[in-house]
Design a protein around this motif. Sequence first.
Motif, PDB file in Angstrom:
ATOM      1  N   TYR A  25       0.829  -1.206   0.000  1.00 15.21           N
ATOM      2  CA  TYR A  25       0.000   0.000   0.000  1.00 15.21           C
ATOM      3  C   TYR A  25       0.865   1.258   0.000  1.00 15.21           C
ATOM      4  N   ILE A  28       1.803   1.872  -3.699  1.00 10.75           N
ATOM      5  CA  ILE A  28       0.783   2.399  -4.618  1.00 10.75           C
ATOM      6  C   ILE A  28       0.272   3.780  -4.225  1.00 10.75           C
ATOM      7  N   LYS A  44      -6.979   0.882   1.321  1.00 10.23           N
ATOM      8  CA  LYS A  44      -6.144  -0.189   1.862  1.00 10.23           C
ATOM      9  C   LYS A  44      -6.910  -1.511   1.870  1.00 10.23           C
ATOM     10  N   GLU A  47      -6.964  -2.906  -1.667  1.00  8.44           N
ATOM     11  CA  GLU A  47      -5.661  -3.475  -2.000  1.00  8.44           C
ATOM     12  C   GLU A  47      -5.476  -4.825  -1.316  1.00  8.44           C
ATOM     13  N   CYS A  50      -7.217  -7.371  -3.302  1.00 10.68           N
ATOM     14  CA  CYS A  50      -6.419  -7.746  -4.485  1.00 10.68           C
ATOM     15  C   CYS A  50      -5.350  -8.756  -4.098  1.00 10.68           C
TER      16      CYS A  50
END
Length: 177
Positions: A25, A28, A44, A47, A50
């Motif tokens: 995090y 990105i 967050k 992410e 993902c």
Amino acid sequence: MLSPKIETDRLILRRYKESDIDAIYEIITDERLSKYIKFPKLSKQEELECIRQWINEADESKYEKWVIELKKDGTVVGNIDVNTVVKKHNYCNVGYTIRYNYWGNGYASEALEAVSNHLLENSGYYLVECSCNELNTQSSKVMLKAGFKKDGYIKNRRLNKDGTYSGVEYYSKTKEL
């Protein structure tokens, strides 16, 4: 097995774990890193979802993904992954990102060399490709240091944050026949 653990002198390249969320995090959301790469605007939690998906699909996905971790202390310093596969022509495209505070240590080129060698020797690709914004001279140096050759340049290919356009440089590394 896709995305197998790869070790270099200083790095461990391994599959993602949920505990990697803070480091990833940070990558990105760091504006210094997204100068040349457009990261998705994820929370967050998004992410983390993902990462969970990547963990669950690691053996089925054709897109291999690794976290870059320092051998000496386990610090996550970046990531590297296959982001495009062109089966018809037997090549893939690789992208990488290193946390800003770890730039200039050779970690990106060490990881790129290890991953590209794995992809050429063990995954059956004939060619591994990388590209970067022409303004990202550091990334160009990473690719050359990792054994890639510059193949070409296309002007005005990528839209920059300030509304201008920059060219893209293309690099590749092929299997020794």
